[in-house]
Design a protein around this motif. Sequence first.
Motif, short mmCIF file in Angstrom:
data_model
loop_
_atom_site.label_atom_id
_atom_site.label_comp_id
_atom_site.label_asym_id
_atom_site.label_seq_id
_atom_site.Cartn_x
_atom_site.Cartn_y
_atom_site.Cartn_z
N PHE A 1 0.80 -1.23 0.00
CA PHE A 1 0.00 0.00 0.00
C PHE A 1 0.83 1.28 0.00
O PHE A 1 0.28 2.36 0.17
CB PHE A 1 -0.95 -0.01 1.20
CG PHE A 1 -1.93 -1.15 1.15
CD1 PHE A 1 -3.05 -1.07 0.34
CD2 PHE A 1 -1.72 -2.29 1.88
CE1 PHE A 1 -3.96 -2.12 0.28
CE2 PHE A 1 -2.63 -3.36 1.83
CZ PHE A 1 -3.74 -3.26 1.02
N LYS B 1 -0.26 4.14 -2.13
CA LYS B 1 -1.62 4.59 -1.80
C LYS B 1 -2.63 4.26 -2.91
O LYS B 1 -3.32 5.14 -3.45
CB LYS B 1 -1.66 6.09 -1.53
CG LYS B 1 -1.02 6.47 -0.22
CD LYS B 1 -1.93 6.10 0.90
CE LYS B 1 -1.41 6.74 2.19
NZ LYS B 1 -2.06 6.25 3.34
N THR C 1 -5.99 3.38 -4.65
CA THR C 1 -7.30 3.88 -4.24
C THR C 1 -8.38 2.81 -4.24
O THR C 1 -9.39 2.95 -3.56
CB THR C 1 -7.75 5.00 -5.19
OG1 THR C 1 -7.77 4.49 -6.53
CG2 THR C 1 -6.82 6.20 -5.09
N TYR D 1 -8.41 3.97 4.15
CA TYR D 1 -7.18 4.19 4.94
C TYR D 1 -7.55 4.87 6.24
O TYR D 1 -8.22 5.89 6.24
CB TYR D 1 -6.19 5.07 4.17
CG TYR D 1 -5.58 4.38 2.97
CD1 TYR D 1 -4.46 3.58 3.11
CD2 TYR D 1 -6.14 4.53 1.70
CE1 TYR D 1 -3.90 2.95 2.01
CE2 TYR D 1 -5.59 3.90 0.60
CZ TYR D 1 -4.47 3.10 0.77
OH TYR D 1 -3.93 2.47 -0.32
#
Length: 189
Positions: free
Chosen positions: A160, A163, A165, A188
């Motif tokens: 991750f 990041k 989505t 998150y």
Amino acid sequence: MKYLFFLFSICLNFSSSYAKDIESREPECLVGVDSKKFAASFQIMDKDQKIWIINDGGNEINYSWVVEPGSINNGNFLPVKYAFGVGHRNEYESKGQQENSLSSLLEEIKNSGMIYINSPDKKSRQKISRSLENIQIHMILDRDKIILYSRSIEGRNNIFSSKPTHARMTMKTPYKSQSYTCLTEIDYQ
């Protein structure tokens, strides 16, 4: 156990051979990431299914729960380098076909999960850095959900770090009513 948070999911591929009460439902696919763990939840679509067949012949994976984090770009899903999942392969022909409960099946494979390189090439998928080889993806049954999780900070950072989505989640079983692929946003914390 509160591993996940409710998110809206979009069903990409969903079998149409369901009983009337299941036909109109979409699976709830959830992925949650926080500073100490990551988790994904697959919904069991037909909670009343009592018998799950194991070792039905052949040496192929007949059950799998796979999570591919990624992003949406121009309407297309683009997976990141790593994915994670759990699967069951028909490796024990000497055991013969068995009819068990879902909890028995999951007990047999609960610690067989792994992180892998997300590639269609089998040899590429097997290549993984030494630091990720020993990170386990665990599996539990929680009412009508199968939850994959890990408390590995290193695993979380690798999967991750960019990041992603969204996540494409695929539950593959020998039963059309229990198999699906869906796309969900990643939560998150």
